[in-house]
Design a protein around this motif. Structure first.
Motif, PDB file in Angstrom:
ATOM      1  N   ILE A 327      48.457  34.646  36.929  1.00 20.87           N
ATOM      2  CA  ILE A 327      47.084  34.154  36.986  1.00 20.87           C
ATOM      3  C   ILE A 327      47.114  32.632  36.983  1.00 20.87           C
ATOM      4  O   ILE A 327      47.815  32.011  36.173  1.00 20.87           O
ATOM      5  CB  ILE A 327      46.257  34.663  35.780  1.00 20.87           C
ATOM      6  CG1 ILE A 327      46.216  36.195  35.774  1.00 20.87           C
ATOM      7  CG2 ILE A 327      44.837  34.092  35.818  1.00 20.87           C
ATOM      8  CD1 ILE A 327      45.600  36.781  34.519  1.00 20.87           C
ATOM      9  N   GLN A 359      45.501  35.679  41.374  1.00 20.80           N
ATOM     10  CA  GLN A 359      44.210  35.647  40.707  1.00 20.80           C
ATOM     11  C   GLN A 359      43.953  34.256  40.112  1.00 20.80           C
ATOM     12  O   GLN A 359      44.883  33.566  39.693  1.00 20.80           O
ATOM     13  CB  GLN A 359      44.168  36.679  39.583  1.00 20.80           C
ATOM     14  CG  GLN A 359      44.235  38.118  40.062  1.00 20.80           C
ATOM     15  CD  GLN A 359      44.093  39.081  38.897  1.00 20.80           C
ATOM     16  OE1 GLN A 359      43.308  38.863  37.989  1.00 20.80           O
ATOM     17  NE2 GLN A 359      44.857  40.167  38.938  1.00 20.80           N
ATOM     18  N   VAL A 378      35.958  34.324  42.166  1.00 18.90           N
ATOM     19  CA  VAL A 378      37.000  34.504  41.155  1.00 18.90           C
ATOM     20  C   VAL A 378      36.352  34.739  39.790  1.00 18.90           C
ATOM     21  O   VAL A 378      35.132  34.649  39.634  1.00 18.90           O
ATOM     22  CB  VAL A 378      37.937  33.276  41.091  1.00 18.90           C
ATOM     23  CG1 VAL A 378      38.457  32.910  42.473  1.00 18.90           C
ATOM     24  CG2 VAL A 378      37.256  32.067  40.452  1.00 18.90           C
ATOM     25  N   ASP A 400      41.561  42.716  40.023  1.00 22.28           N
ATOM     26  CA  ASP A 400      42.218  42.381  41.299  1.00 22.28           C
ATOM     27  C   ASP A 400      41.235  42.498  42.464  1.00 22.28           C
ATOM     28  O   ASP A 400      41.596  42.912  43.556  1.00 22.28           O
ATOM     29  CB  ASP A 400      43.413  43.309  41.528  1.00 22.28           C
ATOM     30  CG  ASP A 400      44.341  42.774  42.616  1.00 22.28           C
ATOM     31  OD1 ASP A 400      44.329  41.550  42.841  1.00 22.28           O
ATOM     32  OD2 ASP A 400      45.047  43.577  43.226  1.00 22.28           O
ATOM     33  N   GLN A 402      39.221  39.864  43.460  1.00 28.19           N
ATOM     34  CA  GLN A 402      38.779  38.519  43.827  1.00 28.19           C
ATOM     35  C   GLN A 402      38.851  38.349  45.337  1.00 28.19           C
ATOM     36  O   GLN A 402      39.846  38.708  45.977  1.00 28.19           O
ATOM     37  CB  GLN A 402      39.642  37.472  43.111  1.00 28.19           C
ATOM     38  CG  GLN A 402      39.547  37.584  41.589  1.00 28.19           C
ATOM     39  CD  GLN A 402      40.270  36.446  40.884  1.00 28.19           C
ATOM     40  OE1 GLN A 402      40.749  35.510  41.503  1.00 28.19           O
ATOM     41  NE2 GLN A 402      40.335  36.534  39.572  1.00 28.19           N
TER      42      GLN A 402
END
Length: 424
Positions: A327, A359, A378, A400, A402
């Motif tokens: 991330i 992400q 996001v 997941d 985004q």
């Protein structure tokens, strides 16, 4: 293709934020079609342009103590960050003033006014500058406008050398909208910069801003509409990259700690610590930044069992750590004075994050342009109090969904529009 002269404070770079922004737009241009005039003490990082001309703060200050010194030198990149100075007759060319003396000129608005006076009193070698500009003979003069009065004056001088060149103004940060301050020196500087900016923008052939908010406010403030162009990083995603073996998820932040962004990172680190204790997890946050920080700030970023500050990375290092992350973290400050300074700007690192495709976890006030850009694509947090809840949801549910491709496509279209209008 059109020969382009870039005028900016920072040199083209893979490290410095403004230098990275400029490089993202011009990296595909052959170096022999590109030259740069810049005003910092930075050394040339690469042969991105065929020619460079530097007027540095160090030279300006030296000239005040030795009036025989004329300021300004032409340089060419020869590798290993070495400058091949054409102006070898200057016996002071390799002398650098103590950085604290230079930094003192940036400490306050009063000092910034004194800095402008120093530039005004210096003896810039206009004959050398004219010869250099005329020799390159640009079709486009691209000025990255900031809050330094001397830069506007030099830009106008260069435009007078090349009256037929296309004039392009690009503004990436806000310096002239109103602030809640009683400082007479700030208002004096602001009004002087605003007048210089307005003159440059009105007389430009193309005006570019970095966000929709900036476009709207500057249209009202300066009396001219602009197009929006946000830098797009070269693709730094590594196909089939094997991430380092680890017990749990890894969050990574790469970027500046100024404008009190470190405070938001410290709050995130504390939230990660509490999350790990509550869930018996070992999630980690790695923080990378070139900016030197005080020991007390470093202590707040180094949280046992949660986060570590690792200092700066070169371009390849950034590429490796971003691809290794699960991330990617973007943060903005919630401090009122910092919001005033950053609300119209878009962080340069967002494009790097998008190119990796991992992400993104964004934390910052909802009224800042960077957060507005990211909010529909996001996971965003718009208050410090909500960090633990949003973090828990992100880490436990492994979100997941985004829509990074849509955002990346939109920004790429803006970049294509920019290139077509600049070089048409």
């Amino acid at each position: 293709m059109k020969k382009t002269l870039i005028i900016s404070n920072n040199v083209l770079s893979t490290q410095n934020n403004n230098g990275k922004t400029l490089l993202s737009f011009f990296r595909e241009l052959p170096s022999d079609m590109l030259a740069q005039l810049y005003f910092s003490n930075e050394d040339i990082e690469g042969s991105f342009a065929s020619e460079y001309y530097r007027i540095s703060e160090n030279e300006i200050l030296r000239s005040l103590f030795n009036r025989s010194i004329k300021v300004g030198s032409q340089f060419n990149y020869i590798g290993d960050s070495t400058l091949d100075g054409i102006n070898r007759t200057n016996p002071y060319s390799n002398i650098r003033l103590n950085s604290s003396l230079v930094d003192l000129l940036r400490k306050s608005n009063t000092a910034r006014i004194a800095r402008e006076l120093a530039w005004e009193l210096s003896k810039i070698d206009h004959r050398s500058l004219y010869k250099w500009v005329s020799s390159f003979d640009p079709d486009v003069i691209f000025f990255c406008a900031g809050d330094s009065l001397f830069a506007y004056k030099i830009y106008q001088t260069v435009c007078s050398y090349m009256p037929n060149a296309k004039k392009v103004i690009y503004i990436t940060d806000d310096y002239v909208t109103r602030r809640e301050t009683l400082s007479p020196a700030w208002w004096l500087r602001r009004n002087l910069v605003l007048n210089s900016m307005k003159e440059a923008v009105i007389n430009s052939d193309l005006f570019i801003t970095i966000s929709e908010d900036m476009r709207n406010e500057y249209k009202s403030l300066l009396g001219k509409d602009s197009i929006i162009a946000f830098n797009m990083s070269s693709d730094i995603r590594i196909d089939n990259f094997e991430k380092h073996k680890r017990e749990d998820l890894l969050l990574v932040y790469t970027g500046g700690l100024h404008f009190k962004r470190w405070e938001t990172l410290a709050a995130l680190a504390q939230a990660i610590k509490q999350f790990n204790l509550k869930n018996n997890r070992s999630v980690k946050l790695e923080i990378y930044s070139h900016q030197p920080i005080e020991a007390k700030i470093k202590d707040k970023l180094n949280i046992d069992g949660a986060s570590n500050f690792y200092g700066g990375l070169n371009a390849e290092g950034v590429k490796q750590v971003l691809n290794n992350a699960d991330i990617l973290v973007h943060v903005e400050s919630f401090a009122k004075d910092c919001i005033e300074s950053t609300r119209l700007s878009v962080s340069t690192k967002i494009s790097e994050y998008l190119s990796v495709g991992s992400q993104i976890f964004a934390i910052g006030p909802s009224n800042i342009a960077s957060m507005k850009l990211l909010k529909n694509y996001v996971c965003c947090v718009d208050s410090l109090e909500d960090i633990p809840q949003k973090l828990d949801h992100l880490l436990n549910n492994n979100i997941d969904d985004q829509n990074l491709d849509e955002l990346k496509a939109m920004l790429n279209n803006n970049a294509i529009t920019f290139k077509n209008l600049v070089f048409q």
